[in-house]
Scaffold this motif. Structure first.
Motif, PDB file in Angstrom:
ATOM      1  N   TYR A  76       0.746  -1.154   0.337  1.00  0.00           N
ATOM      2  CA  TYR A  76       0.040   0.179   0.125  1.00  0.00           C
ATOM      3  C   TYR A  76       0.531   1.332   0.131  1.00  0.00           C
ATOM      4  CZ  TYR A  76       0.648   0.041   5.232  1.00  0.00           C
ATOM      5  OH  TYR A  76       2.038   0.159   6.070  1.00  0.00           O
ATOM      6  N   ASN A  77       2.213   1.232   1.131  1.00  0.00           N
ATOM      7  CA  ASN A  77       3.022   2.885   0.793  1.00  0.00           C
ATOM      8  C   ASN A  77       3.278   3.124  -0.650  1.00  0.00           C
ATOM      9  OD1 ASN A  77       3.472   3.553   3.389  1.00  0.00           O
ATOM     10  ND2 ASN A  77       3.914   1.111   3.542  1.00  0.00           N
ATOM     11  N   GLU A  78       3.567   1.454  -1.023  1.00  0.00           N
ATOM     12  CA  GLU A  78       4.371   2.197  -2.565  1.00  0.00           C
ATOM     13  C   GLU A  78       3.060   2.269  -3.948  1.00  0.00           C
ATOM     14  OE1 GLU A  78       7.043   0.123  -0.716  1.00  0.00           O
ATOM     15  OE2 GLU A  78       5.505  -0.474  -0.869  1.00  0.00           O
ATOM     16  N   LEU A  79       2.167   1.994  -3.504  1.00  0.00           N
ATOM     17  CA  LEU A  79       0.974   1.716  -4.589  1.00  0.00           C
ATOM     18  C   LEU A  79       0.051   3.098  -4.295  1.00  0.00           C
ATOM     19  CD1 LEU A  79      -1.152  -1.688  -4.186  1.00  0.00           C
ATOM     20  CD2 LEU A  79      -0.182  -0.565  -6.186  1.00  0.00           C
ATOM     21  N   ALA A  80       0.411   4.285  -2.996  1.00  0.00           N
ATOM     22  CA  ALA A  80      -0.189   5.532  -2.859  1.00  0.00           C
ATOM     23  C   ALA A  80       0.371   5.988  -3.598  1.00  0.00           C
ATOM     24  CB  ALA A  80       0.566   6.070  -1.459  1.00  0.00           C
ATOM     25  N   ASP A  81       2.374   6.008  -4.466  1.00  0.00           N
ATOM     26  CA  ASP A  81       2.466   7.273  -5.209  1.00  0.00           C
ATOM     27  C   ASP A  81       1.700   6.505  -6.412  1.00  0.00           C
ATOM     28  OD1 ASP A  81       4.667   7.540  -3.017  1.00  0.00           O
ATOM     29  OD2 ASP A  81       5.698   5.501  -4.168  1.00  0.00           O
ATOM     30  N   PHE A  82       0.741   5.856  -6.944  1.00  0.00           N
ATOM     31  CA  PHE A  82       0.026   6.318  -8.420  1.00  0.00           C
ATOM     32  C   PHE A  82      -0.628   6.510  -8.448  1.00  0.00           C
ATOM     33  CE2 PHE A  82       2.299   2.652 -10.287  1.00  0.00           C
ATOM     34  CZ  PHE A  82       3.150   2.002  -9.338  1.00  0.00           C
ATOM     35  N   GLY A  83      -0.975   6.938  -6.722  1.00  0.00           N
ATOM     36  CA  GLY A  83      -1.899   8.796  -7.102  1.00  0.00           C
ATOM     37  C   GLY A  83      -3.565   8.263  -7.262  1.00  0.00           C
ATOM     38  N   PHE A  84      -3.657   6.696  -5.886  1.00  0.00           N
ATOM     39  CA  PHE A  84      -5.177   6.700  -5.348  1.00  0.00           C
ATOM     40  C   PHE A  84      -5.269   7.548  -4.165  1.00  0.00           C
ATOM     41  CE2 PHE A  84      -3.557   2.334  -6.732  1.00  0.00           C
ATOM     42  CZ  PHE A  84      -5.053   2.286  -7.381  1.00  0.00           C
ATOM     43  N   GLY A  85      -6.451   7.561  -3.700  1.00  0.00           N
ATOM     44  CA  GLY A  85      -7.150   8.770  -2.828  1.00  0.00           C
ATOM     45  C   GLY A  85      -7.407   7.610  -1.696  1.00  0.00           C
ATOM     46  N   PHE A  86      -7.113   6.553  -2.000  1.00  0.00           N
ATOM     47  CA  PHE A  86      -7.384   5.530  -0.601  1.00  0.00           C
ATOM     48  C   PHE A  86      -7.064   3.721  -0.884  1.00  0.00           C
ATOM     49  CE2 PHE A  86     -11.501   5.762  -2.703  1.00  0.00           C
ATOM     50  CZ  PHE A  86     -11.949   5.092  -2.270  1.00  0.00           C
ATOM     51  N   ILE A  87      -6.826   3.376  -0.662  1.00  0.00           N
ATOM     52  CA  ILE A  87      -6.150   1.999  -0.614  1.00  0.00           C
ATOM     53  C   ILE A  87      -6.924   1.125   0.525  1.00  0.00           C
ATOM     54  CG2 ILE A  87      -5.056   0.057  -0.448  1.00  0.00           C
ATOM     55  CD1 ILE A  87      -2.506   2.248  -1.688  1.00  0.00           C
ATOM     56  N   GLU A  88      -8.055   0.007   0.266  1.00  0.00           N
ATOM     57  CA  GLU A  88      -8.592  -0.573   0.816  1.00  0.00           C
ATOM     58  C   GLU A  88      -7.603  -2.384   1.149  1.00  0.00           C
ATOM     59  OE1 GLU A  88     -12.831  -2.406   0.778  1.00  0.00           O
ATOM     60  OE2 GLU A  88     -12.971  -0.682   0.802  1.00  0.00           O
ATOM     61  N   ILE A  89      -7.284  -2.279   1.610  1.00  0.00           N
ATOM     62  CA  ILE A  89      -6.890  -4.185   1.612  1.00  0.00           C
ATOM     63  C   ILE A  89      -7.436  -4.840   2.422  1.00  0.00           C
ATOM     64  CG2 ILE A  89      -4.438  -2.406   2.566  1.00  0.00           C
ATOM     65  CD1 ILE A  89      -5.613  -4.558   5.447  1.00  0.00           C
ATOM     66  N   GLY A  90      -6.982  -6.267   2.637  1.00  0.00           N
ATOM     67  CA  GLY A  90      -7.996  -7.600   2.746  1.00  0.00           C
ATOM     68  C   GLY A  90      -8.571  -7.887   1.254  1.00  0.00           C
ATOM     69  N   THR A  91      -9.109  -9.151   1.559  1.00  0.00           N
ATOM     70  CA  THR A  91      -9.725  -9.393   2.126  1.00  0.00           C
ATOM     71  C   THR A  91      -8.859  -9.907   3.245  1.00  0.00           C
ATOM     72  OG1 THR A  91     -12.115  -9.424   1.483  1.00  0.00           O
ATOM     73  CG2 THR A  91     -11.824 -10.872   3.647  1.00  0.00           C
ATOM     74  N   VAL A  92      -9.265  -9.618   4.862  1.00  0.00           N
ATOM     75  CA  VAL A  92      -8.034 -10.515   5.634  1.00  0.00           C
ATOM     76  C   VAL A  92      -9.247 -10.639   6.547  1.00  0.00           C
ATOM     77  CG1 VAL A  92      -6.437  -9.423   8.162  1.00  0.00           C
ATOM     78  CG2 VAL A  92      -6.693  -8.269   5.990  1.00  0.00           C
ATOM     79  N   THR A  93      -8.614 -12.675   7.261  1.00  0.00           N
ATOM     80  CA  THR A  93      -9.212 -13.585   8.002  1.00  0.00           C
ATOM     81  C   THR A  93      -8.692 -13.647   9.433  1.00  0.00           C
ATOM     82  OG1 THR A  93      -8.579 -14.681   7.180  1.00  0.00           O
ATOM     83  CG2 THR A  93     -10.277 -14.269   5.574  1.00  0.00           C
ATOM     84  N   PRO A  94      -9.380 -14.054  10.721  1.00  0.00           N
ATOM     85  CA  PRO A  94      -8.486 -14.276  11.612  1.00  0.00           C
ATOM     86  C   PRO A  94      -7.300 -14.948  11.483  1.00  0.00           C
ATOM     87  CG  PRO A  94     -10.999 -14.106  12.493  1.00  0.00           C
ATOM     88  CD  PRO A  94     -10.610 -14.267  10.003  1.00  0.00           C
ATOM     89  N   LYS A  95      -7.235 -16.151  10.813  1.00  0.00           N
ATOM     90  CA  LYS A  95      -6.149 -16.839  10.613  1.00  0.00           C
ATOM     91  C   LYS A  95      -5.723 -16.540   9.343  1.00  0.00           C
ATOM     92  CE  LYS A  95      -7.850 -20.306  14.753  1.00  0.00           C
ATOM     93  NZ  LYS A  95      -8.452 -21.466  14.411  1.00  0.00           N
ATOM     94  N   ALA A  96      -4.958 -17.384   8.806  1.00  0.00           N
ATOM     95  CA  ALA A  96      -4.281 -17.119   8.207  1.00  0.00           C
ATOM     96  C   ALA A  96      -4.502 -18.481   6.983  1.00  0.00           C
ATOM     97  CB  ALA A  96      -2.110 -17.517   7.714  1.00  0.00           C
ATOM     98  N   GLN A  97      -4.572 -18.541   5.578  1.00  0.00           N
ATOM     99  CA  GLN A  97      -6.128 -19.414   5.046  1.00  0.00           C
ATOM    100  C   GLN A  97      -4.737 -20.021   3.626  1.00  0.00           C
ATOM    101  OE1 GLN A  97      -9.437 -18.921   5.560  1.00  0.00           O
ATOM    102  NE2 GLN A  97      -9.939 -17.758   4.111  1.00  0.00           N
ATOM    103  N   SER A  98      -4.865 -20.800   2.925  1.00  0.00           N
ATOM    104  CA  SER A  98      -4.591 -20.703   1.329  1.00  0.00           C
ATOM    105  C   SER A  98      -5.396 -20.162   0.709  1.00  0.00           C
ATOM    106  CB  SER A  98      -4.692 -22.326   0.900  1.00  0.00           C
ATOM    107  OG  SER A  98      -5.062 -23.416   1.487  1.00  0.00           O
ATOM    108  N   GLY A  99      -6.686 -20.593   0.706  1.00  0.00           N
ATOM    109  CA  GLY A  99      -7.886 -20.146  -0.171  1.00  0.00           C
ATOM    110  C   GLY A  99      -7.987 -21.475  -0.594  1.00  0.00           C
TER     111      GLY A  99
END
Length: 344
Positions: A76-99
């Motif tokens: 997200y720090n690097e992507l902020a340089d591309f001109g976005f007004g906001f960045i949404e991270i995730g989807t985050v779940t409590p435990k790691a999972q491989s999908g």
């Protein structure tokens, strides 16, 4: 250059592998002195007229990156340089999972779309927090949260609350992702009574913090008018801060790709140009039927400045891109912001 050289080269390789390669490349290049400044000069549009004030937050411009791109908050720090007004991270779940098993991302090149069935693959809440502690930018960060696939229905709310409490100090707003079609045991997450229970529980937890954070609900594009009316009632009753419309679609209407190819691909959420109209219709319905009672972030099929303006004219307050970012390249953010200024 992106569409004529870089994209054709990238599209020769598996989508998930090229995603990881791109992340690594941006990370490395951004460490070179002066490169972040060059990116900002190339892609950012600075104009006070683009600022938006929503949920008590100030967005430098109305163009955001949708969840699913930077799942683990590593870029997200690097992507902020591309001109976005906001960045949404995730989807985050409590435990790691491989999908879900690979292969799970498919490009529909003729349709300017993607089908994915990732299944909330992520490194878990603790890993996301470690990355968010490295926040160097002033960009607005959203936290998109969900449940683990293995979680039983009786414990869904516990998963959301665990993510909410842990992420609260590190993000500016939250999104309850209840509309992803790729996570299994999905029926309960579409039930109005359960959603009321979930939102109420999260809002109650939010009030225990000195500075409560805005909470939004992300909905599917495949809801009928009765279901959309229920969403409006839900937002009104719970006083949740807003809605993100929309997630990916399970429909396969009017696609150029052959039926045999679609059968080979199998199930998953469809994004990009094929869901553009459907997403816009949902935004328009929610906005008009509710008399613009709550903010809407519009996402789905935004591949140009005109597409973004269509969403804003339909009733969206902000917009997000994902598939358009992949198909059109980083210059898309600048094009959208310039189109918005031109319309003004």
């Amino acid at each position: 250059m992106y569409k004529s050289i870089i994209r054709p080269l990238f599209f020769l390789f598996d989508p998930e592998k090229i995603h990881h390669f791109t992340f690594a490349a941006i990370k490395i290049v951004s460490k070179i002195p002066g490169i972040p400044s060059i990116f900002r000069a190339l892609f950012k549009v600075k104009d006070k007229k683009l600022e938006r004030n929503l949920f008590g937050l100030t967005f430098e411009n109305p163009v955001g990156l949708a969840a699913g791109f930077d799942k683990n908050a590593v870029l997200y720090n690097e992507l902020a340089d591309f001109g976005f007004g906001f960045i949404e991270i995730g989807t985050v779940t409590p435990k790691a999972q491989s999908g879900n098993p690979k292969k799970r991302i498919f490009r529909l090149i003729e349709d300017n779309g993607i089908i994915n069935r990732m299944g909330f693959n992520n490194n878990g809440i603790d890993a996301a927090i470690e990355q968010l502690k490295k926040n160097k930018s002033k960009i607005v960060i959203g936290g998109n949260i969900g449940k683990n696939t293995a979680t039983m229905p009786d414990s869904y709310t516990d998963d959301y609350l665990e993510c909410f409490k842990a992420l609260h100090p590190y993000v500016d707003y939250f999104v309850l992702n209840v509309s992803c079609p790729n996570v299994g045991s999905h029926e309960k997450l579409t039930d109005k009574d359960y959603l009321f229970e979930l939102i109420s529980a999260v809002k109650k937890e939010n009030e225990t913090f000195e500075f409560p954070k805005p909470i939004l609900l992300k909905i599917a594009p495949d809801l009928n008018t009765i279901q959309l009316d229920e969403i409006i009632e839900l937002v009104t009753e719970t006083k949740i801060d807003g809605v993100i419309a929309t997630n990916t679609s399970i429909t396969r209407e009017d696609l150029k790709v052959s039926k045999s190819e679609l059968e080979k691909i199998g199930n998953g959420g469809l994004s990009g140009i094929p869901i553009k109209e459907k997403s816009t219709e949902v935004i328009k319905y929610l906005s008009e039927k509710s008399n613009k009672a709550f903010p809407i972030i519009g996402v789905g099929g935004i591949h140009s400045g005109e597409d973004a303006i269509e969403k804003l004219n339909a009733g969206a307050d902000l917009v997000q891109i994902y598939t358009g970012f992949i198909f059109e390249g980083p210059m898309l953010i600048k094009k959208i912001n310039k189109a918005i200024l031109a319309q003004m």
